[in-house]
Design a protein around this motif. Structure first.
Motif, mmCIF file in Angstrom:
data_model
loop_
_atom_site.group_PDB
_atom_site.id
_atom_site.type_symbol
_atom_site.label_atom_id
_atom_site.label_comp_id
_atom_site.label_asym_id
_atom_site.label_seq_id
_atom_site.Cartn_x
_atom_site.Cartn_y
_atom_site.Cartn_z
ATOM 1 N N GLY A 60 1.370 -1.208 0.337
ATOM 2 C CA GLY A 60 -0.286 -0.013 -0.062
ATOM 3 C C GLY A 60 0.777 1.047 -0.081
ATOM 4 O O GLY A 60 0.403 2.717 -0.004
ATOM 5 N N GLY A 104 3.390 1.069 -3.962
ATOM 6 C CA GLY A 104 2.407 0.353 -5.173
ATOM 7 C C GLY A 104 2.071 1.466 -5.671
ATOM 8 O O GLY A 104 1.726 2.764 -4.862
ATOM 9 N N LEU A 126 -3.397 -0.460 -7.541
ATOM 10 C CA LEU A 126 -4.007 -0.625 -6.152
ATOM 11 C C LEU A 126 -5.172 -0.525 -6.187
ATOM 12 O O LEU A 126 -6.204 -0.872 -5.681
ATOM 13 C CB LEU A 126 -3.391 0.093 -5.169
#
Length: 482
Positions: A443, A446, A451
């Motif tokens: 998170g 990325g 995402l």
């Protein structure tokens, strides 16, 4: 257990029987901790269905009661992807009793098997028909086909044959609503929309639960040689890899690297082990050559390849396995690195990849940066140089307490390693998956567009978030702050 969970447990027991469902703490306990011992959880029970229809039924029952599901195969994953959280509200759904080979087609060189089939069992089943499944790894005695698919596992033959994704021809999976997706029949060409099996491969049980697969097989090898070589640097190993690929071509099936530290740790860990070479070398390379029954003389090929490599100063010394037993002994040294490392003390394990050509530079540049920033640590990089994936481990300083060090300095180390990998254009997960270990890091680092798509797919296929919650898919920032 509260009344709602008690009601669910009672209905699950009625559905699956006493062998198919248990709340017994002693039977649950071995499956509540991951292989590395880093994650511990609780569960409302352990479901062990024996068929796809039973999986569908228990998933549907979980939907009725709002029970989260944590799918589990051999529980040999490296990222905590099959361990429940500490709430005790989740069900562990074990596929281990679904361990049948449904069909093995020798003419098509394909096998259809249940998700709970152990990799080594599949190897043995194929060997009976003079075929082989071209994926192997150190945990082949416990890793299951479903788990390997769910994490898109790699292993030591990716150089020539690709990851698990390349081996899957068809899939069967139970979706979040209890419906069964059946794409087991392999078609060479099929343009009926999305390739849904590819979406499920590597999804770590967050989109659906793999219950069976159709996999490709290859003809058995007629001969095999394993070479152990000593070299002065990883740069030399890269040059040796290019040389071997040019000379051996398709006969080159494995190319693994390990530093002197890793070999020393293994020799200390295995009481009867000894080094294949008389002198210690900064780096060691394990090379596997195979012949596919076309009359190729592997011994002559290996000797010619090593002679030219020595003349070009790619290596210092090398030995060719004299027989199968010695070949297996060489591989045992490679496969025992993780166990030997665990015996030494705590470490932060990173399963990373960078562009293949950059890997030597990455290791040689990043290792001293890490050891300087975190005094007393030691970097050990080993693994699959040929596909740009090494296991980049940072060993703790002497005296560090297991369980404490990882949560303190270890977290800072991993964040720093992942920052470096990202700067080099690489991936923080090459073959072990994201699980819960690297979810937040994914998170953080990325691509925002990627995402967002992952979250959208998860929401579409599992709108209630019951399939392996807390794994793989990072929370949106709004979810974190809510």
């Amino acid at each position: 257990m509260n009344s709602d969970l008690g009601k669910f447990a009672s209905e699950a027991a009625d559905l699956l029987g006493t062998r198919g469902f248990t709340c017994d703490p002693e039977l649950l306990d071995p499956w509540l901790t991951d292989w590395r011992g880093r994650y511990h959880g609780k569960a409302v029970g352990l479901a062990s269905p024996v068929s796809t229809s039973e999986v569908a039924a228990i998933v549907e029952l979980c939907g009725v009661h709002g029970i989260p599901i944590v799918p589990q195969g051999g529980n040999s994953g490296m990222s905590g992807g099959a361990t429940p959280d500490s709430s005790g509200d989740a069900l562990i759904l074990s596929l281990r009793r679904m361990n049948g080979v449904r069909q093995l087609d020798t003419s098509a060189m394909q096998v259809t098997c249940d998700a709970g089939v152990v990799l080594q069992t599949l190897h043995e089943a194929a060997a009976k028909h003079r075929l082989r499944f071209p994926l192997t790894l150190g945990g082949k005695g416990s890793a299951t086909i479903g788990g390997l698919i769910s994490t898109n596992a790699g292993g030591t033959q990716v150089l020539r044959h690709g990851t698990m994704r390349a081996q899957v021809l068809g899939l069967e999976a139970v979706m979040a609503d209890g419906s069964v997706l059946d794409t087991l029949t392999p078609l060479k060409k099929d343009n009926r929309g999305f390739d849904l099996k590819q979406l499920l491969i590597g999804s770590e049980g967050t989109l659906g639960i793999v219950t069976a697969a159709t996999l490709r097989l290859l003809p058995e090898t007629s001969d095999r040689l394993v070479i152990w070589a000593g070299l002065p640097s990883l740069q030399h190993a890269r040059r040796l890899l290019l040389h071997c690929d040019k000379i051996a071509g398709d006969a080159l099936e494995g190319f693994e690297v390990m530093p002197a530290h890793c070999l020393t740790a293994v020799l200390d860990h295995l009481p009867d082990a000894r080094s294949p070479l008389a002198q210690q070398h900064e780096w060691n390379v394990l090379i596997e050559l195979v012949a596919a029954g076309n009359g190729e003389d592997l011994q002559a090929l290996a000797e010619n390849m090593l002679t030219e490599a020595s003349e070009q100063e790619f290596l210092d010394d090398a030995v060719i396995s004299a027989n199968e037993a010695q070949a297996d002994t060489f591989w045992l040294l490679r496969d025992s690195i993780s166990a030997a490392e665990r015996a030494i003390g705590p470490a932060m394990q990173h399963d990373i990849s960078v562009p293949v050509a950059k890997m030597p530079d990455f290791v040689e540049t990043s290792s001293p940066q890490i050891e300087k920033r975190f005094p007393g640590t030691q970097v050990a990089a080993f693994g699959h140089l040929g596909d740009g994936n090494v296991h980049f481990h940072v060993l703790a300083p002497k005296g560090a307490k297991r369980g404490e060090w990882e949560l303190a300095e270890g977290k800072d180390i991993s964040a720093f390693v992942h920052d470096l990998v990202t700067q080099w254009g690489g991936s923080i997960s090459a073959e072990h998956g994201i699980g819960q270990m690297k979810r937040d890091e994914l998170g953080r680092l990325g691509d925002p567009a990627a995402l967002a798509i992952m979250r959208s797919v998860k929401q579409a296929l599992d709108p209630r978030g019951l399939l392996n919650p807390g794994k793989l898919v990072p929370l949106a920032k709004t979810d974190v702050t809510a």
